[in-house]
Design a protein around this motif. Structure first.
Motif, PDB file in Angstrom:
ATOM      1  N   ALA A   1       0.842  -1.191   0.000  1.00  0.00           N
ATOM      2  CA  ALA A   1       0.000   0.000   0.000  1.00  0.00           C
ATOM      3  C   ALA A   1       0.880   1.246   0.000  1.00  0.00           C
ATOM      4  O   ALA A   1       1.909   1.294   0.677  1.00  0.00           O
ATOM      5  CB  ALA A   1      -0.908  -0.003   1.230  1.00  0.00           C
ATOM      6  N   MET A   2       0.450   2.255  -0.760  1.00  0.00           N
ATOM      7  CA  MET A   2       1.178   3.519  -0.823  1.00  0.00           C
ATOM      8  C   MET A   2       0.208   4.678  -0.622  1.00  0.00           C
ATOM      9  O   MET A   2      -0.891   4.674  -1.162  1.00  0.00           O
ATOM     10  CB  MET A   2       1.862   3.680  -2.181  1.00  0.00           C
ATOM     11  N   THR A   3       0.629   5.678   0.151  1.00  0.00           N
ATOM     12  CA  THR A   3      -0.219   6.845   0.347  1.00  0.00           C
ATOM     13  C   THR A   3       0.626   8.050   0.743  1.00  0.00           C
ATOM     14  O   THR A   3       1.715   7.909   1.285  1.00  0.00           O
ATOM     15  CB  THR A   3      -1.274   6.590   1.441  1.00  0.00           C
ATOM     16  N   SER A   4       0.097   9.218   0.433  1.00  0.00           N
ATOM     17  CA  SER A   4       0.730  10.462   0.873  1.00  0.00           C
ATOM     18  C   SER A   4       0.324  10.808   2.301  1.00  0.00           C
ATOM     19  O   SER A   4       0.922  11.685   2.917  1.00  0.00           O
ATOM     20  CB  SER A   4       0.315  11.620  -0.054  1.00  0.00           C
ATOM     21  N   PHE A   5      -0.699  10.147   2.813  1.00  0.00           N
ATOM     22  CA  PHE A   5      -1.250  10.468   4.128  1.00  0.00           C
ATOM     23  C   PHE A   5      -1.124   9.246   5.030  1.00  0.00           C
ATOM     24  O   PHE A   5      -2.073   8.475   5.186  1.00  0.00           O
ATOM     25  CB  PHE A   5      -2.718  10.889   3.994  1.00  0.00           C
TER      26      PHE A   5
ATOM     27  N   ALA B   1      -6.754  -4.859   6.171  1.00  0.00           N
ATOM     28  CA  ALA B   1      -7.363  -5.270   4.903  1.00  0.00           C
ATOM     29  C   ALA B   1      -6.540  -6.346   4.218  1.00  0.00           C
ATOM     30  O   ALA B   1      -7.045  -7.049   3.335  1.00  0.00           O
ATOM     31  CB  ALA B   1      -7.511  -4.066   3.970  1.00  0.00           C
ATOM     32  N   GLY B   2      -5.271  -6.486   4.612  1.00  0.00           N
ATOM     33  CA  GLY B   2      -4.446  -7.549   4.033  1.00  0.00           C
ATOM     34  C   GLY B   2      -3.170  -7.095   3.369  1.00  0.00           C
ATOM     35  O   GLY B   2      -2.475  -7.904   2.747  1.00  0.00           O
ATOM     36  N   ALA B   3      -2.825  -5.819   3.488  1.00  0.00           N
ATOM     37  CA  ALA B   3      -1.568  -5.349   2.885  1.00  0.00           C
ATOM     38  C   ALA B   3      -0.385  -5.998   3.587  1.00  0.00           C
ATOM     39  O   ALA B   3      -0.332  -6.066   4.806  1.00  0.00           O
ATOM     40  CB  ALA B   3      -1.470  -3.831   2.973  1.00  0.00           C
ATOM     41  N   ALA B   4       0.576  -6.459   2.794  1.00  0.00           N
ATOM     42  CA  ALA B   4       1.792  -7.061   3.340  1.00  0.00           C
ATOM     43  C   ALA B   4       2.906  -6.034   3.464  1.00  0.00           C
ATOM     44  O   ALA B   4       3.946  -6.303   4.054  1.00  0.00           O
ATOM     45  CB  ALA B   4       2.254  -8.213   2.452  1.00  0.00           C
ATOM     46  N   GLY B   5       2.696  -4.853   2.879  1.00  0.00           N
ATOM     47  CA  GLY B   5       3.682  -3.791   2.948  1.00  0.00           C
ATOM     48  C   GLY B   5       2.990  -2.446   2.956  1.00  0.00           C
ATOM     49  O   GLY B   5       1.842  -2.321   2.515  1.00  0.00           O
TER      50      GLY B   5
ATOM     51  N   GLU C   1      13.887   2.177  -1.488  1.00  0.00           N
ATOM     52  CA  GLU C   1      12.919   1.649  -0.523  1.00  0.00           C
ATOM     53  C   GLU C   1      11.726   1.035  -1.231  1.00  0.00           C
ATOM     54  O   GLU C   1      11.209  -0.012  -0.829  1.00  0.00           O
ATOM     55  CB  GLU C   1      12.473   2.762   0.420  1.00  0.00           C
ATOM     56  N   LEU C   2      11.289   1.685  -2.318  1.00  0.00           N
ATOM     57  CA  LEU C   2      10.165   1.168  -3.101  1.00  0.00           C
ATOM     58  C   LEU C   2      10.485  -0.203  -3.682  1.00  0.00           C
ATOM     59  O   LEU C   2       9.718  -1.161  -3.518  1.00  0.00           O
ATOM     60  CB  LEU C   2       9.833   2.149  -4.229  1.00  0.00           C
ATOM     61  N   VAL C   3      11.606  -0.305  -4.360  1.00  0.00           N
ATOM     62  CA  VAL C   3      11.979  -1.577  -4.999  1.00  0.00           C
ATOM     63  C   VAL C   3      12.219  -2.652  -3.951  1.00  0.00           C
ATOM     64  O   VAL C   3      11.795  -3.807  -4.117  1.00  0.00           O
ATOM     65  CB  VAL C   3      13.220  -1.381  -5.890  1.00  0.00           C
ATOM     66  N   ALA C   4      12.864  -2.292  -2.852  1.00  0.00           N
ATOM     67  CA  ALA C   4      13.116  -3.266  -1.792  1.00  0.00           C
ATOM     68  C   ALA C   4      11.805  -3.801  -1.219  1.00  0.00           C
ATOM     69  O   ALA C   4      11.684  -4.998  -0.932  1.00  0.00           O
ATOM     70  CB  ALA C   4      13.954  -2.631  -0.686  1.00  0.00           C
ATOM     71  N   ALA C   5      10.804  -2.926  -1.058  1.00  0.00           N
ATOM     72  CA  ALA C   5       9.514  -3.357  -0.521  1.00  0.00           C
ATOM     73  C   ALA C   5       8.812  -4.323  -1.477  1.00  0.00           C
ATOM     74  O   ALA C   5       8.289  -5.360  -1.062  1.00  0.00           O
ATOM     75  CB  ALA C   5       8.626  -2.148  -0.258  1.00  0.00           C
TER      76      ALA C   5
ATOM     77  N   GLY D   1       7.389  -9.344   4.822  1.00  0.00           N
ATOM     78  CA  GLY D   1       6.628  -8.112   4.937  1.00  0.00           C
ATOM     79  C   GLY D   1       7.528  -6.924   4.649  1.00  0.00           C
ATOM     80  O   GLY D   1       8.756  -7.045   4.590  1.00  0.00           O
ATOM     81  N   ALA D   2       6.921  -5.752   4.448  1.00  0.00           N
ATOM     82  CA  ALA D   2       7.707  -4.554   4.142  1.00  0.00           C
ATOM     83  C   ALA D   2       6.962  -3.321   4.635  1.00  0.00           C
ATOM     84  O   ALA D   2       6.210  -2.709   3.896  1.00  0.00           O
ATOM     85  CB  ALA D   2       7.970  -4.454   2.647  1.00  0.00           C
ATOM     86  N   LEU D   3       7.180  -2.972   5.881  1.00  0.00           N
ATOM     87  CA  LEU D   3       6.539  -1.791   6.452  1.00  0.00           C
ATOM     88  C   LEU D   3       7.551  -0.664   6.568  1.00  0.00           C
ATOM     89  O   LEU D   3       8.699  -0.885   6.948  1.00  0.00           O
ATOM     90  CB  LEU D   3       5.972  -2.096   7.839  1.00  0.00           C
ATOM     91  N   SER D   4       7.117   0.551   6.233  1.00  0.00           N
ATOM     92  CA  SER D   4       7.966   1.712   6.466  1.00  0.00           C
ATOM     93  C   SER D   4       8.222   1.842   7.965  1.00  0.00           C
ATOM     94  O   SER D   4       7.536   1.226   8.790  1.00  0.00           O
ATOM     95  CB  SER D   4       7.285   2.983   5.948  1.00  0.00           C
ATOM     96  N   ALA D   5       9.209   2.657   8.326  1.00  0.00           N
ATOM     97  CA  ALA D   5       9.542   2.813   9.748  1.00  0.00           C
ATOM     98  C   ALA D   5       8.333   3.303  10.537  1.00  0.00           C
ATOM     99  O   ALA D   5       8.045   2.808  11.635  1.00  0.00           O
ATOM    100  CB  ALA D   5      10.712   3.783   9.890  1.00  0.00           C
ATOM    101  N   ARG D   6       7.601   4.273   9.975  1.00  0.00           N
ATOM    102  CA  ARG D   6       6.422   4.791  10.691  1.00  0.00           C
ATOM    103  C   ARG D   6       5.336   3.724  10.787  1.00  0.00           C
ATOM    104  O   ARG D   6       4.714   3.547  11.841  1.00  0.00           O
ATOM    105  CB  ARG D   6       5.874   6.041   9.998  1.00  0.00           C
ATOM    106  N   ALA D   7       5.095   2.989   9.689  1.00  0.00           N
ATOM    107  CA  ALA D   7       4.058   1.963   9.711  1.00  0.00           C
ATOM    108  C   ALA D   7       4.402   0.870  10.718  1.00  0.00           C
ATOM    109  O   ALA D   7       3.533   0.404  11.460  1.00  0.00           O
ATOM    110  CB  ALA D   7       3.884   1.366   8.318  1.00  0.00           C
ATOM    111  N   ALA D   8       5.659   0.473  10.751  1.00  0.00           N
ATOM    112  CA  ALA D   8       6.070  -0.555  11.718  1.00  0.00           C
ATOM    113  C   ALA D   8       5.851  -0.070  13.141  1.00  0.00           C
ATOM    114  O   ALA D   8       5.408  -0.830  14.019  1.00  0.00           O
ATOM    115  CB  ALA D   8       7.535  -0.920  11.496  1.00  0.00           C
ATOM    116  N   ARG D   9       6.130   1.199  13.392  1.00  0.00           N
ATOM    117  CA  ARG D   9       5.958   1.762  14.724  1.00  0.00           C
ATOM    118  C   ARG D   9       4.478   1.755  15.121  1.00  0.00           C
ATOM    119  O   ARG D   9       4.130   1.397  16.253  1.00  0.00           O
ATOM    120  CB  ARG D   9       6.520   3.184  14.761  1.00  0.00           C
ATOM    121  N   VAL D  10       3.604   2.137  14.193  1.00  0.00           N
ATOM    122  CA  VAL D  10       2.167   2.156  14.480  1.00  0.00           C
ATOM    123  C   VAL D  10       1.657   0.744  14.759  1.00  0.00           C
ATOM    124  O   VAL D  10       0.888   0.517  15.704  1.00  0.00           O
ATOM    125  CB  VAL D  10       1.391   2.776  13.295  1.00  0.00           C
ATOM    126  N   VAL D  11       2.095  -0.224  13.950  1.00  0.00           N
ATOM    127  CA  VAL D  11       1.662  -1.609  14.134  1.00  0.00           C
ATOM    128  C   VAL D  11       2.144  -2.131  15.486  1.00  0.00           C
ATOM    129  O   VAL D  11       1.396  -2.784  16.223  1.00  0.00           O
ATOM    130  CB  VAL D  11       2.172  -2.495  12.985  1.00  0.00           C
TER     131      VAL D  11
END
Length: 212
Positions: free
Chosen positions: A79-83, A95-99, A109-113, A122-132
């Motif tokens: 999943a990608m978003t500006s927000f 919903a089922g996103a693995a990244g 970072e995009l290609v690595a994900a 899995g491939a979570l950004s630093a912020r997403a990993a922190r929230v999870v």
């Protein structure tokens, strides 16, 4: 080479993502401009990964991700978003996103994900990993813990062992080394575990932590 479906309502963004991915040797097999086009595109082109914008006009990326996750043998979704608000991140993961990546992520970072999700990691950004992880840290109810434990009880001993390593944040290669197994064997057991429980890798890790 990873087969990728690029989903974004902005043609310029789709073109930019295509250029990045193909320059690094991956194959953009199709594009979609809205969420309601995603499932037909997946069925027609069989991508390994869907790079999914979350904000679209007719069907947003969260609903499209859930629709993809409900397919037999679904591709991984990044999943990608500006927000990247907390609710957006958690909605995408549930919903089922693995990244999950912010749109201002760099090409590396995009290609690595994309490549990590294609390989079963899995491939979570630093912020997403922190929230999870903050959600995991919230104390589950006794009922929620029991439900998670009951779900994990459906797995074989080996599947559970691998699920616990996933929750530790290990990649498939690291799990294989830790358990003295082939990487393909780890992927097979992990695939069976996720299929039995109706979850992906990220949600499996959440389930293990909730059961603890």
């Amino acid at each position: 080479m990873v087969r990728v479906l690029v989903v974004d309502d902005d043609a310029m963004v789709r073109n930019f993502l295509r250029q990045i991915l193909t320059k690094r040797g991956n194959d953009v097999v199709a594009e979609a401009s809205d969420g309601d086009e995603v499932v037909p595109a997946v069925q027609a082109h069989h991508p390994e990964v869907v790079l999914m914008d979350l904000r679209m006009e007719r069907m947003d990326g969260v609903r499209a991700t859930a629709a993809v996750a409900a397919l037999p043998d679904p591709p991984g979704v990044v999943a990608m978003t500006s927000f990247d608000t907390e609710s957006t991140i958690l909605d995408a993961v549930h919903a089922g996103a693995a990244g999950f990546l912010a749109k201002d992520s760099g090409p590396d970072e995009l290609v690595a994900a994309v490549e990590a999700v294609a390989s079963g990691d899995g491939a979570l950004s630093a912020r997403a990993a922190r929230v999870v992880m903050e959600q995991v840290a919230a104390a589950p109810t006794a009922r929620g813990r029991r439900e998670a434990q009951d779900m994990l009880a459906q797995l074989t001993d080996r599947e559970r062992e691998i699920a616990y390593r996933v929750a530790e944040g290990l990649s498939n290669i690291e799990i294989a080394g830790r358990l003295h197994l082939g990487e393909a064997t780890v992927k097979t057991h992990l695939g069976h575990a996720c299929h039995k429980l109706g979850v992906n890798r990220v949600r499996l890790a959440l389930l293990v932590d909730r059961a603890a």
